[in-house]
Design an enzyme around this catalytic site. Sequence first.
Site, PDB file in Angstrom:
ATOM      1  N   LYS A  22     -10.677 -44.048  -2.262  1.00 27.19           N
ATOM      2  CA  LYS A  22     -10.683 -45.503  -2.035  1.00 27.19           C
ATOM      3  C   LYS A  22      -9.917 -46.229  -3.130  1.00 27.19           C
ATOM      4  O   LYS A  22      -9.082 -47.092  -2.861  1.00 27.19           O
ATOM      5  CB  LYS A  22     -12.133 -45.993  -2.003  1.00 27.19           C
ATOM      6  CG  LYS A  22     -12.289 -47.487  -2.162  1.00 27.19           C
ATOM      7  CD  LYS A  22     -13.735 -47.916  -2.140  1.00 27.19           C
ATOM      8  CE  LYS A  22     -14.426 -47.956  -3.483  1.00 27.19           C
ATOM      9  NZ  LYS A  22     -14.054 -49.077  -4.371  1.00 27.19           N
ATOM     10  N   ASN A  23     -10.222 -45.871  -4.396  1.00 21.49           N
ATOM     11  CA  ASN A  23      -9.628 -46.610  -5.511  1.00 21.49           C
ATOM     12  C   ASN A  23      -8.141 -46.323  -5.691  1.00 21.49           C
ATOM     13  O   ASN A  23      -7.481 -46.949  -6.521  1.00 21.49           O
ATOM     14  CB  ASN A  23     -10.384 -46.322  -6.815  1.00 21.49           C
ATOM     15  CG  ASN A  23     -11.738 -47.012  -6.835  1.00 21.49           C
ATOM     16  OD1 ASN A  23     -12.056 -47.789  -5.937  1.00 21.49           O
ATOM     17  ND2 ASN A  23     -12.536 -46.727  -7.855  1.00 21.49           N
ATOM     18  N   CYS A 118     -20.552 -59.691 -10.878  1.00 17.11           N
ATOM     19  CA  CYS A 118     -21.049 -58.923  -9.739  1.00 17.11           C
ATOM     20  C   CYS A 118     -22.276 -58.171 -10.214  1.00 17.11           C
ATOM     21  O   CYS A 118     -22.661 -58.271 -11.379  1.00 17.11           O
ATOM     22  CB  CYS A 118     -19.984 -57.999  -9.188  1.00 17.11           C
ATOM     23  SG  CYS A 118     -19.643 -56.601 -10.216  1.00 17.11           S
ATOM     24  N   ARG A 123     -17.413 -58.628 -15.420  1.00 13.02           N
ATOM     25  CA  ARG A 123     -16.131 -58.201 -14.864  1.00 13.02           C
ATOM     26  C   ARG A 123     -15.083 -59.316 -14.755  1.00 13.02           C
ATOM     27  O   ARG A 123     -14.642 -59.671 -13.655  1.00 13.02           O
ATOM     28  CB  ARG A 123     -16.343 -57.540 -13.500  1.00 13.02           C
ATOM     29  CG  ARG A 123     -17.204 -56.310 -13.602  1.00 13.02           C
ATOM     30  CD  ARG A 123     -17.364 -55.624 -12.295  1.00 13.02           C
ATOM     31  NE  ARG A 123     -16.279 -54.717 -11.988  1.00 13.02           N
ATOM     32  CZ  ARG A 123     -16.277 -53.930 -10.918  1.00 13.02           C
ATOM     33  NH1 ARG A 123     -17.256 -53.975 -10.061  1.00 13.02           N
ATOM     34  NH2 ARG A 123     -15.262 -53.122 -10.701  1.00 13.02           N
ATOM     35  N   ASP A 306     -18.532 -44.435 -12.664  1.00 14.88           N
ATOM     36  CA  ASP A 306     -18.824 -44.340 -11.230  1.00 14.88           C
ATOM     37  C   ASP A 306     -19.650 -43.093 -10.879  1.00 14.88           C
ATOM     38  O   ASP A 306     -20.020 -42.909  -9.719  1.00 14.88           O
ATOM     39  CB  ASP A 306     -17.519 -44.345 -10.407  1.00 14.88           C
ATOM     40  CG  ASP A 306     -16.918 -45.736 -10.311  1.00 14.88           C
ATOM     41  OD1 ASP A 306     -17.570 -46.706 -10.732  1.00 14.88           O
ATOM     42  OD2 ASP A 306     -15.780 -45.855  -9.804  1.00 14.88           O
ATOM     43  N   ARG A 398     -19.014 -49.014   1.739  1.00 13.20           N
ATOM     44  CA  ARG A 398     -17.808 -49.496   1.057  1.00 13.20           C
ATOM     45  C   ARG A 398     -16.990 -48.325   0.525  1.00 13.20           C
ATOM     46  O   ARG A 398     -15.764 -48.428   0.432  1.00 13.20           O
ATOM     47  CB  ARG A 398     -18.191 -50.388  -0.140  1.00 13.20           C
ATOM     48  CG  ARG A 398     -18.726 -51.745   0.239  1.00 13.20           C
ATOM     49  CD  ARG A 398     -18.904 -52.599  -0.997  1.00 13.20           C
ATOM     50  NE  ARG A 398     -17.749 -52.424  -1.881  1.00 13.20           N
ATOM     51  CZ  ARG A 398     -17.780 -52.480  -3.200  1.00 13.20           C
ATOM     52  NH1 ARG A 398     -18.904 -52.727  -3.819  1.00 13.20           N
ATOM     53  NH2 ARG A 398     -16.696 -52.286  -3.910  1.00 13.20           N
TER      54      ARG A 398
HETATM   55  C1  UD1 Z   1     -12.231 -49.927 -11.487  1.00 12.88           C
HETATM   56  C2  UD1 Z   1     -12.764 -49.184 -10.285  1.00 12.88           C
HETATM   57  C3  UD1 Z   1     -14.280 -49.058 -10.386  1.00 12.88           C
HETATM   58  C4  UD1 Z   1     -14.689 -48.429 -11.719  1.00 12.88           C
HETATM   59  C5  UD1 Z   1     -14.024 -49.156 -12.886  1.00 12.88           C
HETATM   60  C6  UD1 Z   1     -14.244 -48.451 -14.209  1.00 12.88           C
HETATM   61  C7  UD1 Z   1     -11.160 -49.813  -8.577  1.00 12.88           C
HETATM   62  C8  UD1 Z   1     -10.891 -50.570  -7.327  1.00 12.88           C
HETATM   63  N1  UD1 Z   1     -12.405 -49.938  -9.102  1.00 12.88           N
HETATM   64  O1  UD1 Z   1     -12.784 -51.241 -11.469  1.00 12.88           O
HETATM   65  O2  UD1 Z   1     -14.739 -48.246  -9.309  1.00 12.88           O
HETATM   66  O3  UD1 Z   1     -16.085 -48.524 -11.877  1.00 12.88           O
HETATM   67  O4  UD1 Z   1     -12.602 -49.244 -12.673  1.00 12.88           O
HETATM   68  O5  UD1 Z   1     -13.834 -47.139 -14.140  1.00 12.88           O
HETATM   69  O6  UD1 Z   1     -10.317 -49.093  -9.056  1.00 12.88           O
HETATM   70  N2  UD1 Z   1     -12.526 -56.119 -18.242  1.00 12.88           N
HETATM   71  C9  UD1 Z   1     -12.312 -57.251 -19.002  1.00 12.88           C
HETATM   72  N3  UD1 Z   1     -11.240 -58.050 -18.659  1.00 12.88           N
HETATM   73  C10 UD1 Z   1     -10.409 -57.776 -17.628  1.00 12.88           C
HETATM   74  C11 UD1 Z   1     -10.633 -56.612 -16.885  1.00 12.88           C
HETATM   75  C12 UD1 Z   1     -11.708 -55.794 -17.212  1.00 12.88           C
HETATM   76  O7  UD1 Z   1     -13.040 -57.540 -19.939  1.00 12.88           O
HETATM   77  O8  UD1 Z   1      -9.468 -58.545 -17.385  1.00 12.88           O
HETATM   78  C13 UD1 Z   1     -13.672 -55.223 -18.582  1.00 12.88           C
HETATM   79  C14 UD1 Z   1     -14.721 -55.141 -17.460  1.00 12.88           C
HETATM   80  O9  UD1 Z   1     -15.631 -56.212 -17.498  1.00 12.88           O
HETATM   81  C15 UD1 Z   1     -15.359 -53.788 -17.741  1.00 12.88           C
HETATM   82  C16 UD1 Z   1     -14.191 -52.968 -18.303  1.00 12.88           C
HETATM   83  O10 UD1 Z   1     -13.182 -53.900 -18.689  1.00 12.88           O
HETATM   84  O11 UD1 Z   1     -16.358 -53.915 -18.715  1.00 12.88           O
HETATM   85  C17 UD1 Z   1     -13.574 -51.987 -17.335  1.00 12.88           C
HETATM   86  O12 UD1 Z   1     -13.339 -52.631 -16.092  1.00 12.88           O
HETATM   87  P1  UD1 Z   1     -12.102 -52.265 -15.165  1.00 12.88           P
HETATM   88  O13 UD1 Z   1     -11.520 -50.973 -15.553  1.00 12.88           O
HETATM   89  O14 UD1 Z   1     -11.196 -53.441 -15.088  1.00 12.88           O
HETATM   90  O15 UD1 Z   1     -12.819 -52.112 -13.749  1.00 12.88           O
HETATM   91  P2  UD1 Z   1     -12.120 -52.389 -12.371  1.00 12.88           P
HETATM   92  O16 UD1 Z   1     -10.672 -52.142 -12.491  1.00 12.88           O
HETATM   93  O17 UD1 Z   1     -12.594 -53.678 -11.816  1.00 12.88           O
END
Ligand code: UD1
Length: 419
Positions: A22-23, A118, A123, A306, A398
Amino acid sequence: MDKIIIEGGNRLVGEVTASGAKNAVLPLMAASLLVDGWLTITNVPKLRDIETFKILLNHLGSDIETDPGNNILKIRTKDVASPEAPYELVKTMRASVLVLGPLVARFKRARVSLPGGCAIGARPIDLHLKGLKAMGAEIVIEHGYVTVTAEKLKGAKIYMDTITVTGTENLMLAAVHAEGTTILENCALEPEVVCLADALNAMGARITGAGTDTIKIEGVEKLNAVEIRVIPDRIEAGTFMVAAAMTRGNVLIKDCPYKSLDALNMKLREAGAEVIEEEGGVRVIGDWPIRSVDVKTHPHPGFPTDMQAQIMAMMTIANGLSVITETVFENRFMHVSELKRMGADITIDGKCAVVRGVKYLSGAPLMATDLRASASLILAGLVADGKTEVSRIYHLDRGYEKIEDKLRALGAKIDRVKA
Ligand code: UD1
């Protein structure tokens, strides 16, 4: 709403095939916005998040053709009617923010609802926006939406303070059409980032370093539509590996990305399971008693957040005490209260969950709270005494393709009932 009903106690034995990730599909779907021909994606699983992304692309003006029997998705975006990802879609799936980069890169403007918090944490998307700003985009936040505009993005050197998967992907998607070279530092190393970079390169992009912490992107004028096969889902595969280990089973997981699961492989072995790389897949043979292991989540190649809920379900019936530390998201222990209702002994202290293994779990009515939490409740149900009923399984849909059918084929007593 549908429910999953499990009668626990059966060993899982047999073969199961991991679906496409999915990701990895979601960023590829976003990448389709960068070309005006038909991008073909194969090995696409049937999941609710992918349906949501299709609705989003349709809303933007993309044409979509599917061949569900063959897991093929074709997308063409000649033009966008309105470059906007509305609140209704972003609130159900945060990965919708992946359209930001490609929309600005090709159509000069994007308006995306801010995702907000969420169930598993705050996030934010500040790092996505900082990166786009460094590339010359103008960012305006008002009425809950962020509007990003740029006549032409410019290459830049961008350091991301925190490792972010979709942040790395979004900036890579934006930079492929930028003028000059972009260097992204402190990038996510996840295999899904590498899958996206490989796909973009096949389309004509010039990206090097994906899979390391520094990615270099030389901007190009035009990309071509190609056919891309999605990598297997390491989290789905990992969930079946834990299921096999927990139930004292013997399961061959076909299409299992063994090398992407090093951290999990090690933990399963420490816990007493055999993990064997075989022709065509990975075999997991479980044994009891399960030994307690400590687990700390990290960005790839560390132990995946995950998989945290699933390994915790396994530790609830292990011999001894296990400390599970969640370092990626601040609120990812939603499954704990449900596991405790089954008799698990878990204490949360900040980022740590202390799990004292119990002799057995007892089946109970449970409520799923997020995608991976749902999977952990199903795993717990597989080993529990009696009947477990998991409701709110739209979370599960999902990210897991036909999980009940796959588990049933391995010998689990599991059914979906339509409410
Ligand atoms: C992706 C995955 C999700 C997985 C996560 C971590 C997808 C669609 N989803 O989510 O399944 O659980 O990686 O492996 O690929 N953060 C910030 N600022 C930002 C972006 C992120 O502070 O602009 C923080 C987040 O709050 C979190 C950390 O960085 O604490 C990691 O999040 P991130 O890797 O961005 O998760 P996703 O990409 O949303």
